[in-house]
Design a protein around this motif. Structure first.
Motif, PDB file in Angstrom:
ATOM      1  N   GLU A  38     -46.673   8.805   9.435  1.00  0.00           N
ATOM      2  CA  GLU A  38     -46.800   7.861   8.176  1.00  0.00           C
ATOM      3  C   GLU A  38     -47.095   8.479   7.049  1.00  0.00           C
ATOM      4  O   GLU A  38     -46.495   8.139   5.852  1.00  0.00           O
ATOM      5  N   THR A  39     -48.081   9.383   7.105  1.00  0.00           N
ATOM      6  CA  THR A  39     -48.194  10.185   5.859  1.00  0.00           C
ATOM      7  C   THR A  39     -46.996  10.776   5.443  1.00  0.00           C
ATOM      8  O   THR A  39     -46.739  10.755   4.294  1.00  0.00           O
ATOM      9  N   ASN A  49     -44.555   8.316   3.862  1.00  0.00           N
ATOM     10  CA  ASN A  49     -44.915   7.891   2.666  1.00  0.00           C
ATOM     11  C   ASN A  49     -44.321   8.998   1.540  1.00  0.00           C
ATOM     12  O   ASN A  49     -44.022   8.914   0.208  1.00  0.00           O
ATOM     13  N   TRP A  50     -44.543  10.490   1.763  1.00  0.00           N
ATOM     14  CA  TRP A  50     -44.275  11.555   0.982  1.00  0.00           C
ATOM     15  C   TRP A  50     -42.863  11.675   0.756  1.00  0.00           C
ATOM     16  O   TRP A  50     -42.322  11.645  -0.356  1.00  0.00           O
ATOM     17  N   ILE A  74     -50.296  16.593  10.358  1.00  0.00           N
ATOM     18  CA  ILE A  74     -50.232  15.102   9.682  1.00  0.00           C
ATOM     19  C   ILE A  74     -49.852  13.875  10.426  1.00  0.00           C
ATOM     20  O   ILE A  74     -48.489  14.091  11.162  1.00  0.00           O
ATOM     21  N   SER A  75     -49.901  12.797   9.980  1.00  0.00           N
ATOM     22  CA  SER A  75     -49.331  11.541  10.886  1.00  0.00           C
ATOM     23  C   SER A  75     -48.131  11.352  10.132  1.00  0.00           C
ATOM     24  O   SER A  75     -47.730  11.748   9.084  1.00  0.00           O
ATOM     25  N   GLY A 121     -44.532  15.853  11.617  1.00  0.00           N
ATOM     26  CA  GLY A 121     -45.865  15.467  11.433  1.00  0.00           C
ATOM     27  C   GLY A 121     -46.621  16.260  12.487  1.00  0.00           C
ATOM     28  O   GLY A 121     -47.761  16.816  11.974  1.00  0.00           O
ATOM     29  N   MET A 167     -60.570  10.487   3.672  1.00  0.00           N
ATOM     30  CA  MET A 167     -59.282  10.616   3.765  1.00  0.00           C
ATOM     31  C   MET A 167     -59.059  12.143   3.253  1.00  0.00           C
ATOM     32  O   MET A 167     -59.786  12.484   2.459  1.00  0.00           O
ATOM     33  N   LYS A 182     -47.510  18.931   0.260  1.00  0.00           N
ATOM     34  CA  LYS A 182     -46.775  17.858   0.341  1.00  0.00           C
ATOM     35  C   LYS A 182     -45.299  18.227   0.150  1.00  0.00           C
ATOM     36  O   LYS A 182     -44.409  17.614   0.809  1.00  0.00           O
ATOM     37  N   TYR A 217     -54.336  16.529   0.503  1.00  0.00           N
ATOM     38  CA  TYR A 217     -53.191  17.821   0.638  1.00  0.00           C
ATOM     39  C   TYR A 217     -52.802  18.032  -0.721  1.00  0.00           C
ATOM     40  O   TYR A 217     -52.718  17.379  -1.597  1.00  0.00           O
TER      41      TYR A 217
END
Length: 128
Positions: A36-37, A40-41, A33-34, A28, A1, A9, A4
């Motif tokens: 989903e990442t 979530n942020w 970055i994905s 993204g 994983m 972020k 970051y």
């Protein structure tokens, strides 16, 4: 994983929130970055701020002028009437299509001096 930095972020979230036209997918991809990442942020930042994560469509309690309300109601009535008309036309077309398909399958087509034998279809067999 991958890890970051908090600055990265925060910048990614700020970039996403800076324009309502931005998408998780687009930002993204731009940042590597994905989606989903990033999502979530953004969720975490909205929760930290106490904001809702989705756009609300509840308009109760929102002041609306009487003229605007009447315009909206008239527009909705017009759309309902149009929908009703389109559904009737759709039903009519479906019925006509079914009749055309039945005629196309039958060797005894109607025309000058010709008629379909009652209750018969292809090869003279009774219709089911």
């Amino acid at each position: 994983m991958k890890v970051y930095s908090p600055e990265f972020k925060a910048d990614a979230v700020a970039l996403y929130l800076s324009d309502p036209g931005h998408t998780f997918e687009g930002i993204g991809m731009d940042l590597g970055i994905s989606r989903e990442t990033l999502r979530n942020w953004v969720r975490a930042e909205r929760a930290r701020r106490g904001e809702s994560g989705t756009t609300s469509t509840n308009t109760e309690g929102v002041p609306v002028s009487e003229a605007t309300k009447q315009e909206l109601e008239a527009g909705m009535a017009a759309l309902r009437a149009e929908l009703k008309t389109v559904r009737k036309e759709n039903q009519k077309l479906a019925t006509e299509r079914g009749a055309a398909c039945s005629r196309a399958r039958c060797p005894r087509r109607t025309g000058p001096g010709r008629s379909i034998a009652a209750g018969t279809c292809r090869r003279g067999s009774p219709r089911s």
